[in-house]
Design an enzyme around this catalytic site. Sequence first.
Site, short mmCIF file in Angstrom:
data_model
loop_
_atom_site.label_atom_id
_atom_site.label_comp_id
_atom_site.label_asym_id
_atom_site.label_seq_id
_atom_site.Cartn_x
_atom_site.Cartn_y
_atom_site.Cartn_z
N THR A 155 3.47 10.39 -2.81
CA THR A 155 2.04 10.18 -2.61
C THR A 155 1.51 10.68 -3.70
O THR A 155 0.37 10.09 -4.28
CB THR A 155 1.47 10.61 -1.22
OG1 THR A 155 1.86 11.87 -1.13
CG2 THR A 155 1.88 9.82 -0.12
N ALA A 185 -9.58 -46.03 27.25
CA ALA A 185 -8.37 -45.29 27.10
C ALA A 185 -7.18 -46.12 26.57
O ALA A 185 -7.13 -47.30 26.42
CB ALA A 185 -7.73 -45.09 28.79
N GLU A 229 5.24 19.26 5.63
CA GLU A 229 5.86 18.09 6.05
C GLU A 229 7.03 18.35 7.25
O GLU A 229 7.42 19.52 7.13
CB GLU A 229 6.61 17.19 5.03
CG GLU A 229 5.65 16.80 4.05
CD GLU A 229 4.41 15.85 4.35
OE1 GLU A 229 4.52 15.08 5.33
OE2 GLU A 229 3.32 16.06 3.91
N ASN A 283 4.98 1.47 10.35
CA ASN A 283 6.24 1.38 9.87
C ASN A 283 7.20 0.63 10.39
O ASN A 283 8.38 0.63 9.81
CB ASN A 283 6.76 2.91 9.59
CG ASN A 283 5.89 3.77 8.63
OD1 ASN A 283 5.68 3.33 7.66
ND2 ASN A 283 5.31 4.81 9.29
N HIS A 288 -9.93 -40.55 27.04
CA HIS A 288 -8.58 -40.15 27.60
C HIS A 288 -7.53 -41.06 26.77
O HIS A 288 -7.91 -42.20 26.48
CB HIS A 288 -8.30 -40.39 29.02
CG HIS A 288 -9.13 -41.26 29.90
ND1 HIS A 288 -9.94 -40.84 30.93
CD2 HIS A 288 -9.59 -42.38 29.69
CE1 HIS A 288 -10.60 -41.79 31.32
NE2 HIS A 288 -10.39 -42.93 30.53
N ASN A 340 -1.67 15.97 10.10
CA ASN A 340 -2.21 15.39 8.79
C ASN A 340 -2.34 13.91 9.05
O ASN A 340 -1.29 13.31 9.51
CB ASN A 340 -1.30 15.71 7.53
CG ASN A 340 -1.91 15.00 6.55
OD1 ASN A 340 -2.88 14.62 6.47
ND2 ASN A 340 -1.12 14.70 5.43
N ALA A 379 -0.40 1.56 -1.44
CA ALA A 379 0.18 0.33 -0.92
C ALA A 379 1.50 -0.06 -1.52
O ALA A 379 1.70 -1.45 -1.64
CB ALA A 379 -0.89 -0.70 -0.90
N TYR A 436 -5.82 -42.02 20.18
CA TYR A 436 -5.95 -41.06 18.90
C TYR A 436 -6.93 -42.04 17.86
O TYR A 436 -7.23 -43.19 17.82
CB TYR A 436 -4.50 -41.54 18.17
CG TYR A 436 -4.45 -41.23 16.66
CD1 TYR A 436 -4.63 -39.92 16.46
CD2 TYR A 436 -4.47 -42.15 15.63
CE1 TYR A 436 -4.23 -39.47 14.98
CE2 TYR A 436 -4.46 -41.86 14.48
CZ TYR A 436 -4.47 -40.26 14.13
OH TYR A 436 -4.63 -39.93 12.84
N GLY A 457 4.70 0.90 -0.95
CA GLY A 457 5.98 1.32 -0.16
C GLY A 457 6.78 0.10 0.07
O GLY A 457 6.07 -1.12 0.35
#
Length: 458
Positions: A79, A380, A155, A228, A363, A170, A10, A366, A12
Amino acid sequence: MHKRTAVVLAAGKGTRMKSRQPKVLHEVAGQPMICHVLDALTDCGVAQPIVVIGHGGEAVRQRLGDRACYAWQQEQLGTGHAVMMARPEVPEEVETVMVLCGDTPLLTGATLSALWETHEQSGAMGTVLTAVIDDPKGYGRILRDDAGHVTAIVEEKDADEKQKTIREINAGTYCFDRAALFAALDAITPANAQGEYYLTDVLAIFRQRGGLVVAHTLQDEREILGINSRVQLAEAEAVLQDRLRRKWMDAGVTLIDPPSVFFHTKAVVGADTIIYPQTIIEGETVIGEGCRIGPATRICDSRIGENVVIQNSVVLDSRIGDDCAVGPFAYLRPGTCLAEAVKVGDFVEIKKSVIGKGSKVPHLSYVGDATVGEDVNIGAGTITCNYDGKHKHVTAIEDGAFIGSNTNLVAPVTVGAHALIGAGSTITKDVPAGALAVERSRMKIKENFLGRKHKGSQ
């Protein structure tokens, strides 16, 4: 069983992601891609793998914490070099080392377990996870001998034209005999087009030393998708979401329009729940049985009881009891707790409040920093005025109270049990139990007012 560990690469930069964030911390199905890799390893019994970090390593370590131990790769020299950096962290008693990439979130625990079993049963020095794909461009090709054993991996940049026609590739995941791996790493060189230490070169060294190298071939090639770029990130998201949708449908959940429903990988949904289109289930949300969720609903890090209906709403870090109804167009903010059979209707916002059994906020209201008892009706347009410009204050509404429409409750204030608040009131003092409180100006009527106004304007 052999003693096992895993090395997760990890380090890269992830240049093609065009991001300041380390590549492996980009999320798929709600969590960093490397967390999916660690989850798969946990399924195989590897509780604390070795994560090789480099670019953005501190951020990776902070995110993963004690789920892993860490090795630094200060220079990204390939790697093979990365595994060399992990060598001091591999315990002496370990017999088998798996090496895999942190950007492969689609690998499953079942696949990794099968790879381990193939390796340990074969007696090989190394085992490669492979796949046969239609377009192998960009991948390392698998070379085999007449017996079908792996002789080498070449590769893409080092392959000749004949080798480029090989479709078996691979997958970038391996199992190794520990002693053979580290002995071979001492012998590899960066003599290739990239000038890097390739981990794959150890396979040819195994062969030269009389060791066996075998392959375990994947059935679902989508598992090998490495990430990637942002395009590949989206592709991985699509694959994982498809898995999650199938998982929950197989568990008895109905998805009216599966492609429009998104799940966090840690979310849990009960049987006989119906999820309507454009719904997002985020975080470690748990939804009970027999619910109806959506359409156009977002639920994050919340616990939902059974037989709950939530329509066109947002629910964040909240608790909702059985038989509740929420929405349409409600907003439940963090700290909201609804007891059983509560109704929260359209255009209602609730924050850091407890609403008792059977109460209703139908309805346009708050409710913030409040405790509401059982069987309360909040009319309401009611507002709990909880903020004085410096501090938040609590509103308490006791059992059976009735709050008339368009009421302002200026906290701190308590409305007693079975009290009645007249519509249009602004309540600034505590209201005793069973009392009627009305606070508003007397209505005045001026007859013929409109006519006089028109006459005076001529």
